[in-house]
Design a protein around this motif. Structure first.
Motif, PDB file in Angstrom:
ATOM      1  N   ALA A 149      -3.007  -1.425  -5.248  1.00 28.92           N
ATOM      2  CA  ALA A 149      -3.987  -1.085  -4.212  1.00 28.92           C
ATOM      3  C   ALA A 149      -4.960  -2.248  -3.990  1.00 28.92           C
ATOM      4  O   ALA A 149      -5.289  -2.578  -2.840  1.00 28.92           O
ATOM      5  N   LEU A 150      -5.397  -2.871  -5.073  1.00 27.37           N
ATOM      6  CA  LEU A 150      -6.292  -4.028  -4.942  1.00 27.37           C
ATOM      7  C   LEU A 150      -5.580  -5.203  -4.267  1.00 27.37           C
ATOM      8  O   LEU A 150      -6.173  -5.892  -3.428  1.00 27.37           O
ATOM      9  N   PHE A 198       0.506   6.615  -6.790  1.00 25.73           N
ATOM     10  CA  PHE A 198      -0.593   7.569  -6.947  1.00 25.73           C
ATOM     11  C   PHE A 198      -0.097   9.011  -6.771  1.00 25.73           C
ATOM     12  O   PHE A 198      -0.508   9.914  -7.486  1.00 25.73           O
ATOM     13  N   TRP A 237      -3.391   0.946  -9.303  1.00 25.86           N
ATOM     14  CA  TRP A 237      -4.685   0.349  -8.955  1.00 25.86           C
ATOM     15  C   TRP A 237      -4.530  -1.132  -8.638  1.00 25.86           C
ATOM     16  O   TRP A 237      -5.158  -1.661  -7.714  1.00 25.86           O
ATOM     17  N   THR A 297      -3.166   8.522 -13.188  1.00 26.65           N
ATOM     18  CA  THR A 297      -3.098   7.340 -12.335  1.00 26.65           C
ATOM     19  C   THR A 297      -2.747   6.105 -13.164  1.00 26.65           C
ATOM     20  O   THR A 297      -3.479   5.742 -14.089  1.00 26.65           O
ATOM     21  N   SER A 324       0.839  -1.210   0.000  1.00 25.14           N
ATOM     22  CA  SER A 324       0.000   0.000   0.000  1.00 25.14           C
ATOM     23  C   SER A 324       0.870   1.256   0.000  1.00 25.14           C
ATOM     24  O   SER A 324       0.497   2.272  -0.594  1.00 25.14           O
ATOM     25  N   ALA A 333       1.897   1.626  -3.559  1.00 21.69           N
ATOM     26  CA  ALA A 333       0.759   2.105  -4.353  1.00 21.69           C
ATOM     27  C   ALA A 333       0.500   3.583  -4.073  1.00 21.69           C
ATOM     28  O   ALA A 333       0.225   4.361  -4.992  1.00 21.69           O
ATOM     29  N   LEU A 376      -2.185   2.125 -14.115  1.00 22.87           N
ATOM     30  CA  LEU A 376      -2.903   0.886 -13.815  1.00 22.87           C
ATOM     31  C   LEU A 376      -2.179   0.061 -12.756  1.00 22.87           C
ATOM     32  O   LEU A 376      -2.817  -0.640 -11.970  1.00 22.87           O
TER      33      LEU A 376
END
Length: 113
Positions: free
Chosen positions: A64-65, A50, A61, A56, A43, A46, A58
């Motif tokens: 983050a997922l 960001f 994201w 942003t 995180s 990520a 890919l």
């Protein structure tokens, strides 16, 4: 009749001792701890992606997922570890009760007569 009861208690004692020889709760707690540490690392990466990019990416994201998935896995592993720990503690109490009933803590009871 008393010898049969003693043998049944001893068999139950041996079974409890065998089941408690490997603690499953520690495995679940370890999985939870490692996944939370991985969540914090991913995180953070990520968040840096960001913060640094104008658009942003890919990859941010996806990271983050992945971090959220690791956090959810850590939470579920912790909950499962707590449930297993409760069962292990109940079995341990039963083991201690059987130890007292069989007089295994009394060295004089173990001497040959």
């Amino acid at each position: 009749m008393s010898a049969d009861i003693q043998q049944d208690k001893r068999a139950r004692f041996d079974q409890l001792q065998e089941s408690l020889s490997t603690r499953q709760s520690t495995t679940h707690f370890t999985h939870a701890g490692v996944s939370v540490i991985a969540f914090m690392l991913i995180s953070g990466a990520a968040g840096k992606l960001f913060y640094d990019s104008l658009r942003t990416p890919l990859l941010a994201w996806g990271a983050a997922l992945l971090a959220l998935g690791l956090l959810a896995y850590g939470f579920l592993s912790y909950r499962k570890g707590r449930a297993v720990l409760v069962e292990e503690l109940q079995r341990y109490e039963a083991l201690l009760a059987l130890r007292r009933e069989l007089h295994l803590d009394n060295p004089a009871a173990l001497l040959p007569r």
